[in-house]
Design an enzyme around this catalytic site. Structure first.
Site, PDB file in Angstrom:
ATOM      1  N   LYS A 202      34.054  80.092   8.214  1.00  8.37           N
ATOM      2  CA  LYS A 202      34.194  78.809   8.909  1.00  8.37           C
ATOM      3  C   LYS A 202      35.677  78.444   8.896  1.00  8.37           C
ATOM      4  O   LYS A 202      36.338  78.597   7.860  1.00  8.37           O
ATOM      5  CB  LYS A 202      33.388  77.718   8.198  1.00  8.37           C
ATOM      6  CG  LYS A 202      33.444  76.359   8.903  1.00  8.37           C
ATOM      7  CD  LYS A 202      32.742  75.282   8.052  1.00  8.37           C
ATOM      8  CE  LYS A 202      32.657  73.964   8.796  1.00  8.37           C
ATOM      9  NZ  LYS A 202      32.227  72.847   7.905  1.00  8.37           N
ATOM     10  N   HIS A 221      29.009  66.689  -0.569  1.00  2.00           N
ATOM     11  CA  HIS A 221      27.906  67.654  -0.472  1.00  2.00           C
ATOM     12  C   HIS A 221      28.100  68.767  -1.490  1.00  2.00           C
ATOM     13  O   HIS A 221      29.175  68.930  -2.061  1.00  2.00           O
ATOM     14  CB  HIS A 221      27.861  68.273   0.936  1.00  2.00           C
ATOM     15  CG  HIS A 221      29.041  69.151   1.242  1.00  2.00           C
ATOM     16  ND1 HIS A 221      30.308  68.635   1.468  1.00  2.00           N
ATOM     17  CD2 HIS A 221      29.163  70.503   1.342  1.00  2.00           C
ATOM     18  CE1 HIS A 221      31.153  69.632   1.697  1.00  2.00           C
ATOM     19  NE2 HIS A 221      30.481  70.774   1.622  1.00  2.00           N
ATOM     20  N   ASP A 223      27.430  73.094  -1.443  1.00  2.00           N
ATOM     21  CA  ASP A 223      27.246  74.149  -0.435  1.00  2.00           C
ATOM     22  C   ASP A 223      25.872  74.785  -0.599  1.00  2.00           C
ATOM     23  O   ASP A 223      25.447  75.061  -1.724  1.00  2.00           O
ATOM     24  CB  ASP A 223      28.326  75.220  -0.580  1.00  2.00           C
ATOM     25  CG  ASP A 223      29.713  74.711  -0.204  1.00  2.00           C
ATOM     26  OD1 ASP A 223      29.808  73.648   0.450  1.00  2.00           O
ATOM     27  OD2 ASP A 223      30.707  75.367  -0.578  1.00  2.00           O
ATOM     28  N   HIS A 277      31.486  68.116  -3.687  1.00  2.00           N
ATOM     29  CA  HIS A 277      32.860  68.002  -3.194  1.00  2.00           C
ATOM     30  C   HIS A 277      32.876  67.356  -1.809  1.00  2.00           C
ATOM     31  O   HIS A 277      31.843  67.211  -1.157  1.00  2.00           O
ATOM     32  CB  HIS A 277      33.547  69.382  -3.162  1.00  2.00           C
ATOM     33  CG  HIS A 277      32.847  70.391  -2.308  1.00  2.00           C
ATOM     34  ND1 HIS A 277      31.649  70.982  -2.653  1.00  2.00           N
ATOM     35  CD2 HIS A 277      33.175  70.934  -1.100  1.00  2.00           C
ATOM     36  CE1 HIS A 277      31.276  71.837  -1.719  1.00  2.00           C
ATOM     37  NE2 HIS A 277      32.185  71.814  -0.757  1.00  2.00           N
TER      38      HIS A 277
END
Length: 335
Positions: A202, A221, A223, A277
């Protein structure tokens, strides 16, 4: 254009001090209010050139238990290759908007791949101050070159070279994390998909923002991957939630930042923690980052490893196909 990109919003509205209301986060998420500015410990840094491998393994396991994140230096990936990866990514985002839209994620497509601005559902209907490009870089059977930019011309070669280099580093990290749990070196990687683990690249592009105090590049969030390997540019922005505080990650040129993701937390039955994070943005500078998400194949079932479960330590998570886990996470549904 159906979707308005953040980059396009910026170029049309940077003359004033406002941002559209859908980008303004609730007060308890606004970085100006919630970032901690006192003395803080740094995210652990692990030096792969340390001749004491036992020390490297202990440090990595401790970081994964206490933080869920660590930075790796002297990892062996040439600094020049990282610089070229960043250069071709920046050159793509510098292209005219209509050229970037050629790679847009098709409407209604099941895959996440492509150029876009929105990812997942926000319960408050808020948007993140970011545009992105997703595409898989490994294994070859998963690659769809439709989403790899043809301009700049060196984009493909650089990403293929980086894929080969980063895989060697990832294999070491998987082995050492496995040994850190008291397991055989190959157990953790096999539990996450083995040689079929998919490497999803990404590129995050966070344009300058007139009100960085009010918005976020990416909201808080963890991962959903097994693990994430990230290279940032020099503009700060990554923040980690530790001991109830949002703290800034220190920028170390050339370092790789490893996030423990949800799948390793599940495999380790909670011994290793997925890191909470978020990303802040800058008033004058563009922040960019290049995370690679290491994901099990869609049909692969991930659950707590049998070696880490017993009557005293019952399973804390239920086994689940990765595609089902991803769907629930992205749509904010209970697991």
């Amino acid at each position: 254009m159906e979707v308005e990109r953040v980059q396009a919003i910026v170029s049309s509205s940077l003359t004033n001090d406002n941002i559209p209301i859908e980008f303004i986060r609730p007060r308890d998420e606004q970085p100006a209010i919630t970032t901690f500015h006192g003395p803080i410990p740094d995210i652990p840094v692990i030096d792969f050139s340390d001749p004491d491998q036992g020390n490297v393994i202990r440090s990595m396991a401790d970081a994964s238990r206490d933080w869920g994140i660590f930075q790796v230096v002297n990892h062996g990936i040439p600094f020049d290759l990282i610089r070229r990866l960043q250069l071709v990514g920046k050159e793509f985002f510098d292209l005219p908007q209509e050229e970037k839209e050629v790679y847009a994620k098709p409407h209604g497509a099941p895959s996440i791949e492509g150029y876009g601005s929105k990812l997942g559902r926000d319960v408050n209907g808020k948007k993140n101050w970011v545009d992105h490009l997703f595409h898989r870089i490994w294994p070859p059977t998963c690659i769809n070159y439709q989403f790899w930019p043809r301009n700049p011309p060196s984009y493909r070669e650089v990403n293929e070279d980086y894929a080969q280099e980063v895989r060697m580093v990832v294999d070491k990290v998987f082995k050492w994390l496995s040994v850190g749990l008291g397991l055989e070196p190959d157990v953790l990687k096999q539990g996450a998909g083995g040689e079929e683990i998919e490497y999803l690249m990404k590129i995050n592009y966070y344009p300058p923002c007139p009100r960085p105090d009010l918005t976020l590049g990416v909201a808080s969030h963890t991962d959903l991957s097994a693990m994430t390997v990230l290279v940032p540019n020099e503009v700060p922005g990554l923040q980690v939630f530790k001991d109830g505080l949002w703290i800034d990650a220190k920028y170390i040129p050339g370092a790789l930042i490893f996030h423990i993701g949800d799948q390793i937390e599940i495999l380790s039955n909670g011994k290793y923690k997925a890191v909470q994070h978020r990303t802040t943005v800058d008033k004058e500078k563009t922040r960019m980052s290049w995370p690679i998400f290491l994901e099990p194949p869609a049909e692969f079932v991930v659950g707590p490893l049998a070696q880490l479960v017993d009557p005293q330590e019952p399973p804390k998570y239920k086994p689940k196909k990765f595609k089902d886990y991803s769907y629930c996470k992205l749509n904010k549904l209970p697991q």
